[in-house]
Design a protein around this motif. Structure first.
Motif, PDB file in Angstrom:
ATOM      1  N   ASP A   1      30.932  50.782  32.116  1.00 11.75           N
ATOM      2  CA  ASP A   1      32.384  50.921  32.298  1.00 11.75           C
ATOM      3  C   ASP A   1      32.839  50.720  33.735  1.00 11.75           C
ATOM      4  O   ASP A   1      33.714  49.891  34.007  1.00 11.75           O
ATOM      5  CB  ASP A   1      32.846  52.295  31.806  1.00 11.75           C
ATOM      6  N   ASP A   2      32.271  51.471  34.664  1.00  7.64           N
ATOM      7  CA  ASP A   2      32.731  51.393  36.052  1.00  7.64           C
ATOM      8  C   ASP A   2      32.438  50.027  36.657  1.00  7.64           C
ATOM      9  O   ASP A   2      33.284  49.456  37.364  1.00  7.64           O
ATOM     10  CB  ASP A   2      32.071  52.487  36.894  1.00  7.64           C
ATOM     11  N   ALA A   3      31.225  49.501  36.404  1.00 10.36           N
ATOM     12  CA  ALA A   3      30.850  48.196  36.958  1.00 10.36           C
ATOM     13  C   ALA A   3      31.715  47.096  36.365  1.00 10.36           C
ATOM     14  O   ALA A   3      32.161  46.186  37.082  1.00 10.36           O
ATOM     15  CB  ALA A   3      29.375  47.913  36.702  1.00 10.36           C
ATOM     16  N   LEU A   4      31.972  47.166  35.081  1.00 12.30           N
ATOM     17  CA  LEU A   4      32.771  46.121  34.432  1.00 12.30           C
ATOM     18  C   LEU A   4      34.164  46.063  35.038  1.00 12.30           C
ATOM     19  O   LEU A   4      34.685  44.980  35.330  1.00 12.30           O
ATOM     20  CB  LEU A   4      32.824  46.379  32.922  1.00 12.30           C
ATOM     21  N   GLU A   5      34.750  47.208  35.229  1.00 16.35           N
ATOM     22  CA  GLU A   5      36.092  47.253  35.823  1.00 16.35           C
ATOM     23  C   GLU A   5      36.091  46.625  37.206  1.00 16.35           C
ATOM     24  O   GLU A   5      36.976  45.842  37.561  1.00 16.35           O
ATOM     25  CB  GLU A   5      36.583  48.700  35.893  1.00 16.35           C
ATOM     26  N   SER A   6      35.078  46.942  38.003  1.00 13.05           N
ATOM     27  CA  SER A   6      34.966  46.373  39.349  1.00 13.05           C
ATOM     28  C   SER A   6      34.746  44.871  39.299  1.00 13.05           C
ATOM     29  O   SER A   6      35.313  44.110  40.100  1.00 13.05           O
ATOM     30  CB  SER A   6      33.829  47.059  40.099  1.00 13.05           C
ATOM     31  N   ASN A   7      33.930  44.431  38.338  1.00 12.04           N
ATOM     32  CA  ASN A   7      33.562  43.018  38.267  1.00 12.04           C
ATOM     33  C   ASN A   7      34.679  42.121  37.747  1.00 12.04           C
ATOM     34  O   ASN A   7      34.578  40.893  37.848  1.00 12.04           O
ATOM     35  CB  ASN A   7      32.306  42.853  37.410  1.00 12.04           C
ATOM     36  N   LEU A   8      35.734  42.714  37.238  1.00 10.85           N
ATOM     37  CA  LEU A   8      36.876  41.902  36.830  1.00 10.85           C
ATOM     38  C   LEU A   8      37.497  41.168  38.014  1.00 10.85           C
ATOM     39  O   LEU A   8      38.181  40.152  37.836  1.00 10.85           O
ATOM     40  CB  LEU A   8      37.925  42.769  36.123  1.00 10.85           C
ATOM     41  N   ALA A   9      37.217  41.647  39.223  1.00 13.95           N
ATOM     42  CA  ALA A   9      37.712  40.955  40.413  1.00 13.95           C
ATOM     43  C   ALA A   9      37.140  39.544  40.505  1.00 13.95           C
ATOM     44  O   ALA A   9      37.814  38.614  40.956  1.00 13.95           O
ATOM     45  CB  ALA A   9      37.366  41.748  41.671  1.00 13.95           C
ATOM     46  N   VAL A  10      35.892  39.383  40.083  1.00 17.61           N
ATOM     47  CA  VAL A  10      35.262  38.058  40.080  1.00 17.61           C
ATOM     48  C   VAL A  10      36.008  37.137  39.118  1.00 17.61           C
ATOM     49  O   VAL A  10      36.300  35.976  39.434  1.00 17.61           O
ATOM     50  CB  VAL A  10      33.778  38.160  39.662  1.00 17.61           C
ATOM     51  N   VAL A  11      36.330  37.656  37.947  1.00 16.71           N
ATOM     52  CA  VAL A  11      37.025  36.860  36.937  1.00 16.71           C
ATOM     53  C   VAL A  11      38.401  36.444  37.427  1.00 16.71           C
ATOM     54  O   VAL A  11      38.857  35.322  37.158  1.00 16.71           O
ATOM     55  CB  VAL A  11      37.123  37.645  35.617  1.00 16.71           C
ATOM     56  N   ARG A  12      39.057  37.327  38.152  1.00 19.75           N
ATOM     57  CA  ARG A  12      40.380  36.980  38.659  1.00 19.75           C
ATOM     58  C   ARG A  12      40.328  35.804  39.634  1.00 19.75           C
ATOM     59  O   ARG A  12      41.210  34.928  39.611  1.00 19.75           O
ATOM     60  CB  ARG A  12      41.022  38.202  39.329  1.00 19.75           C
ATOM     61  N   VAL A  13      39.304  35.758  40.466  1.00 21.50           N
ATOM     62  CA  VAL A  13      39.146  34.629  41.384  1.00 21.50           C
ATOM     63  C   VAL A  13      38.873  33.345  40.607  1.00 21.50           C
ATOM     64  O   VAL A  13      39.469  32.289  40.880  1.00 21.50           O
ATOM     65  CB  VAL A  13      38.019  34.898  42.400  1.00 21.50           C
ATOM     66  N   ILE A  14      37.971  33.418  39.634  1.00 22.50           N
ATOM     67  CA  ILE A  14      37.649  32.243  38.820  1.00 22.50           C
ATOM     68  C   ILE A  14      38.891  31.734  38.096  1.00 22.50           C
ATOM     69  O   ILE A  14      39.176  30.529  38.080  1.00 22.50           O
ATOM     70  CB  ILE A  14      36.529  32.576  37.808  1.00 22.50           C
ATOM     71  N   SER A  15      39.651  32.654  37.512  1.00 23.88           N
ATOM     72  CA  SER A  15      40.845  32.272  36.756  1.00 23.88           C
ATOM     73  C   SER A  15      41.898  31.649  37.662  1.00 23.88           C
ATOM     74  O   SER A  15      42.577  30.686  37.279  1.00 23.88           O
ATOM     75  CB  SER A  15      41.422  33.492  36.030  1.00 23.88           C
ATOM     76  N   SER A  16      42.036  32.192  38.871  1.00 24.73           N
ATOM     77  CA  SER A  16      43.009  31.645  39.818  1.00 24.73           C
ATOM     78  C   SER A  16      42.656  30.209  40.197  1.00 24.73           C
ATOM     79  O   SER A  16      43.522  29.321  40.224  1.00 24.73           O
ATOM     80  CB  SER A  16      43.060  32.520  41.067  1.00 24.73           C
ATOM     81  N   ILE A  17      41.376  29.968  40.460  1.00 27.28           N
ATOM     82  CA  ILE A  17      40.939  28.617  40.813  1.00 27.28           C
ATOM     83  C   ILE A  17      41.055  27.686  39.604  1.00 27.28           C
ATOM     84  O   ILE A  17      41.410  26.506  39.744  1.00 27.28           O
ATOM     85  CB  ILE A  17      39.514  28.650  41.383  1.00 27.28           C
ATOM     86  N   ALA A  18      40.807  28.208  38.421  1.00 29.20           N
ATOM     87  CA  ALA A  18      40.967  27.403  37.205  1.00 29.20           C
ATOM     88  C   ALA A  18      42.409  26.908  37.091  1.00 29.20           C
ATOM     89  O   ALA A  18      42.658  25.744  36.741  1.00 29.20           O
ATOM     90  CB  ALA A  18      40.575  28.214  35.980  1.00 29.20           C
TER      91      ALA A  18
END
Length: 333
Positions: free
Chosen positions: A236-253
């Motif tokens: 739970d805690d790690a997943l929430e933190s790791n969503l930051a990576v997805v946000r960068v990927i999505s922004s570049i997409a």
């Protein structure tokens, strides 16, 4: 569709994107064999003809599924399978075996399930630490001499293990987890593969689906076998933190007019080029449309600034890629 091929090691040429068939077993959710077979056929239609399976996937059922594709299109497929994992990795009862007798037994069983007389690329799936790697690879080399296997591969080996193996027989590819958020192989294994002329086949190049942006919380994992929920990065805690990576990927997409999956796969292409290694990722999916999407990544272009932003995002990931690191090359280096 004609797609340009990539040459890995030992003169093995494959499609620039492969297909990881583990996704066609109920690891990440329920599967339907009719749909799975249609997805495999569509994959080959598109030119994604490097199909990767293993004897342990579904307890052999995955190889049997692949056999139905091969029965109609064997000459269109570059077939990879593996041996070496015993037990069930999903429920944690896993082990490994690499003695010569088992190597010979495993290939015969796989060939029967696959309905073919030769495997194009045969991997040692995991290292059996009780057996010298020279014995395991020596037995695999005998399969090449016997015409049952065309090329040899290794999965999750260290740089030293790779060097020892290459001294016995040419190695076409190393397969290990590699993606924006799993980069430990870049320290030693990838540079050694590049030095030795060995190709690299990243598995889970989309972070077991996380990097596509489709997983926002542990609730999104409710349909799978529980495998991902047991991984540290999906807690739970790690997943929430790791969503930051997805946000960068999505922004570049959004910037380049691509999907997050395509950006994640394109990043791997740029990173492999920078490290001088021939690389072909093998994303898995149950859906034919996703195969087409993944293949589209080969034409996605990223700027140096975008690659750097993805590098930085991946460096901030929380949690190890596997609970028991001895199961990975990083845990033995």
């Amino acid at each position: 569709m004609i797609v340009q091929r990539v040459q890995l090691g030992d003169e093995l040429a494959v499609s620039p994107i492969g297909f990881g068939a583990m996704a066609l077993t109920p690891v990440y959710g329920e599967v339907d064999d009719t749909e799975s077979l249609a997805t495999l056929h569509r994959s080959v239609d598109l030119g994604v003809s490097f199909i990767d399976t293993a004897n342990v996937y579904g307890g052999g059922q995955n190889e049997k599924l692949i056999s139905r594709l091969l029965a109609e299109r064997r000459d269109e497929v570059t077939l990879a399978t593996k041996f070496g994992i015993t037990g069930n990795p999903i429920d944690g009862t896993r082990g490994s075996r690499g003695d010569a007798a088992y190597v010979r037994q495993a290939i015969e069983e796989s060939l029967e399930r696959l309905g073919t007389d030769v495997v194009d690329l045969y991997y040692m799936h995991r290292r059996d630490l009780t057996v010298p790697i020279e014995e395991t690879v020596g037995a695999m080399a005998e399969l090449v001499a016997a015409g049952k296997v065309r090329h040899l591969g290794l999965s999750e080996v260290t740089a030293d293990e790779l060097r020892a193996a290459v001294a016995v027989h040419p190695i076409a590819a190393v397969q290990s987890e590699w993606s924006i958020w799993s980069r430990d192989v870049e320290r030693n294994v990838v540079p050694t593969a590049a030095e030795l002329g060995v190709g690299f086949v990243p598995y889970s190049p989309l972070g077991r689906g996380f990097l596509t942006g489709t997983i926002r919380s542990t609730a999104d994992l409710a349909g799978d076998s529980g495998f991902r929920r047991a991984l540290p990065r999906f807690a739970d805690d790690a997943l929430e933190s790791n969503l930051a990576v997805v946000r960068v990927i999505s922004s570049i997409a959004d910037e380049v007019g691509a999907t997050p999956a395509q950006v994640a796969l394109a990043w791997l292409r740029y990173r492999a080029d920078a490290l001088g290694v021939a690389s072909v990722p093998i994303p898995g999916t149950r859906r034919a449309a996703r195969v087409e999407e993944n293949l589209g990544s080969v034409s996605v272009e990223l700027s140096a600034q975008q690659v750097a932003a993805l590098d930085d995002a991946g460096a901030a990931v929380s949690g190890n890629r596997f609970g028991d690191l001895s199961w990975t090359s990083a845990g033995r280096e």
